[in-house]
Design an enzyme around this catalytic site. Structure first.
Site, PDB file in Angstrom:
ATOM      1  CG  ASP A   1       2.519 -14.722  -3.926  1.00  0.00           C
ATOM      2  OD1 ASP A   1       1.648 -15.266  -3.140  1.00  0.00           O
ATOM      3  OD2 ASP A   1       2.604 -13.750  -4.373  1.00  0.00           O
ATOM      4  CG  PHE A   2       4.053 -21.271  -3.343  1.00  0.00           C
ATOM      5  CD1 PHE A   2       4.564 -20.925  -4.536  1.00  0.00           C
ATOM      6  CD2 PHE A   2       4.901 -22.234  -2.758  1.00  0.00           C
ATOM      7  CE1 PHE A   2       5.539 -21.009  -4.876  1.00  0.00           C
ATOM      8  CE2 PHE A   2       6.112 -22.477  -3.165  1.00  0.00           C
ATOM      9  CZ  PHE A   2       6.670 -21.986  -4.236  1.00  0.00           C
ATOM     10  CE  LYS A   3      -1.758 -13.743  -4.372  1.00  0.00           C
ATOM     11  NZ  LYS A   3      -0.309 -13.781  -5.188  1.00  0.00           N
TER      12      LYS A   3
ATOM     13  CG  ASP B   1      -5.307 -28.071  -0.840  1.00  0.00           C
ATOM     14  OD1 ASP B   1      -6.134 -28.981  -0.169  1.00  0.00           O
ATOM     15  OD2 ASP B   1      -4.827 -28.243  -1.622  1.00  0.00           O
ATOM     16  CB  ILE B   2      -7.629 -29.966   3.715  1.00  0.00           C
ATOM     17  CG1 ILE B   2      -6.291 -30.890   2.960  1.00  0.00           C
ATOM     18  CG2 ILE B   2      -8.804 -30.041   2.475  1.00  0.00           C
ATOM     19  CD1 ILE B   2      -6.647 -32.596   3.214  1.00  0.00           C
TER      20      ILE B   2
ATOM     21  N   GLY C   1       0.933  -3.770  -5.769  1.00  0.00           N
ATOM     22  CA  GLY C   1      -0.107  -2.973  -6.741  1.00  0.00           C
ATOM     23  C   GLY C   1       0.659  -1.629  -7.027  1.00  0.00           C
TER      24      GLY C   1
ATOM     25  N   GLY D   1       3.462   0.478  -8.991  1.00  0.00           N
ATOM     26  CA  GLY D   1       4.112   0.340 -10.291  1.00  0.00           C
ATOM     27  C   GLY D   1       3.019   0.273 -11.442  1.00  0.00           C
TER      28      GLY D   1
ATOM     29  CD  GLN E   1      -1.516  -5.020  -9.342  1.00  0.00           C
ATOM     30  OE1 GLN E   1      -2.515  -4.987  -8.651  1.00  0.00           O
ATOM     31  NE2 GLN E   1      -0.574  -5.936  -8.904  1.00  0.00           N
TER      32      GLN E   1
ATOM     33  N   GLY F   1       6.748  -5.442  -8.938  1.00  0.00           N
ATOM     34  CA  GLY F   1       7.189  -6.479  -9.903  1.00  0.00           C
ATOM     35  C   GLY F   1       7.754  -5.658 -10.891  1.00  0.00           C
ATOM     36  NE  ARG F   2       2.770  -6.386 -13.902  1.00  0.00           N
ATOM     37  CZ  ARG F   2       1.525  -6.306 -14.071  1.00  0.00           C
ATOM     38  NH1 ARG F   2       1.053  -6.399 -15.238  1.00  0.00           N
ATOM     39  NH2 ARG F   2       0.783  -6.064 -12.965  1.00  0.00           N
TER      40      ARG F   2
HETATM   41  P1  BMP Z   1       3.562  -6.410 -10.271  1.00  0.00           P
HETATM   42  O1  BMP Z   1       3.962  -5.016  -9.686  1.00  0.00           O
HETATM   43  O2  BMP Z   1       4.035  -6.595 -11.515  1.00  0.00           O
HETATM   44  O3  BMP Z   1       1.982  -5.858 -10.595  1.00  0.00           O
HETATM   45  O4  BMP Z   1       3.374  -7.664  -9.459  1.00  0.00           O
HETATM   46  C1  BMP Z   1       2.515  -7.553  -8.210  1.00  0.00           C
HETATM   47  C2  BMP Z   1       3.013  -8.877  -7.481  1.00  0.00           C
HETATM   48  O5  BMP Z   1       2.335  -9.174  -6.210  1.00  0.00           O
HETATM   49  C3  BMP Z   1       2.785 -10.362  -8.160  1.00  0.00           C
HETATM   50  O6  BMP Z   1       3.722 -10.912  -7.910  1.00  0.00           O
HETATM   51  C4  BMP Z   1       1.280 -10.398  -7.966  1.00  0.00           C
HETATM   52  O7  BMP Z   1       1.118 -12.099  -8.017  1.00  0.00           O
HETATM   53  C5  BMP Z   1       1.403 -10.086  -6.375  1.00  0.00           C
HETATM   54  N1  BMP Z   1       0.064  -9.712  -5.619  1.00  0.00           N
HETATM   55  C6  BMP Z   1      -0.541  -8.658  -6.525  1.00  0.00           C
HETATM   56  O8  BMP Z   1      -0.466  -8.058  -7.470  1.00  0.00           O
HETATM   57  N2  BMP Z   1      -1.838  -8.411  -5.540  1.00  0.00           N
HETATM   58  C7  BMP Z   1      -2.455  -9.118  -4.678  1.00  0.00           C
HETATM   59  O9  BMP Z   1      -3.349  -8.410  -4.103  1.00  0.00           O
HETATM   60  C8  BMP Z   1      -1.703  -9.851  -3.959  1.00  0.00           C
HETATM   61  C9  BMP Z   1      -0.452 -10.463  -4.645  1.00  0.00           C
HETATM   62  O10 BMP Z   1       0.213 -11.415  -4.115  1.00  0.00           O
END
Ligand code: BMP
Length: 212
Positions: free
Chosen positions: A58-60, A63-64, A170, A172, A174, A191-192
């Site tokens: 996940d490097f989002k 760039d060109i 999102g 958990g 979020q 993630g978290r």
């Molecule tokens: P967490 O469950 O801890 O919130 O992690 C969510 C993961 O998904 C993180 O790696 C974050 O960078 C990624 N992410 C996100 O939360 N929302 C997006 O819209 C796009 C993501 O890649």
């Protein structure tokens, strides 16, 4: 039924190995990003891939086209099976990622609408739908759409149709629940709520079962 992807945003090899080992057997893929790779180096991919699980970078990327193609070379040489890119740099930049991934036998996923509140400034609404359409036209394998706004993820599903994947972050920390989006998506990203849990294996198991 949705898969479970772990967002392994921990720092350092030991912590990454601890969480990955605890979650063994519960995950469909591990998503790695800047926190882990900047703290360990890209060599972490080969270590994690020993568990025989796909690793998505996940490097989002934004760039060109030439730089995007060079990034793909490194990501897939390191052993990743997928890459996540932004689309707002335009169709040529996006195509460089999609072609770069496919040339190396990998997959490309396109961020269309983000899960955090600030996404509503730019990365949502008509812009997101336009990027989803562009993702489909580019031949990308899937998109990223928010579990925190399941109604929007449903709209994006209707834009791309059924043949592309949607992975949805999102869940958990979020605030979204697997049940909010599982019918629209192919995988939830957590993630978290897993790696900060006292028992990451148990937490992963519970999310996996709830995503079924
Ligand atoms: P967490 O469950 O801890 O919130 O992690 C969510 C993961 O998904 C993180 O790696 C974050 O960078 C990624 N992410 C996100 O939360 N929302 C997006 O819209 C796009 C993501 O890649």
């Amino acid at each position: 039924m949705a898969e479970l992807l772990l967002a392994l945003d921990v720092k350092g090899r030991e912590e990454a190995a601890r969480v990955a080992l605890a979650c063994e057997g519960e995950l469909d893929a591990i998503k790695i990003g800047y926190p882990l790779v900047l703290s360990t180096g890209l060599g972490i991919v080969k270590e994690l891939a020993k568990a025989n699980i796909p690793i998505i970078a996940d490097f989002k990327v934004a760039d060109i086209p030439n730089t995007n193609a060079l990034i793909c070379e490194e990501v897939f040489a390191a052993g990743c099976s997928g890459i996540i890119t932004h689309a707002f740099c335009g169709s040529d930049s996006l195509l460089a990622i999609v072609d770069g991934a496919h040339d190396h036998g990998g997959s490309a996923f396109v961020v269309c609408e983000m899960s955090h509140p600030g996404a509503l400034d730019f990365l949502s609404g008509a812009n997101a739908e336009r990027m989803a359409k562009m993702a489909k036209e580019s031949g990308a394998d899937g998109i990223i759409a928010p579990a925190t706004r399941p109604d929007r993820t449903a709209v994006l599903r209707s834009v791309i149709g059924g043949s592309m994947k949607i992975y949805s972050p999102g869940v958990g920390a979020q605030g979204a629940q697997p049940e909010d989006v599982k019918k629209y998506v192919d995988g939830i990203i957590v993630g978290r709520a897993i790696y900060e849990s006292a028992d990451p294996g148990k937490a992963a198991h519970e999310f996996r079962v709830r995503a079924l």
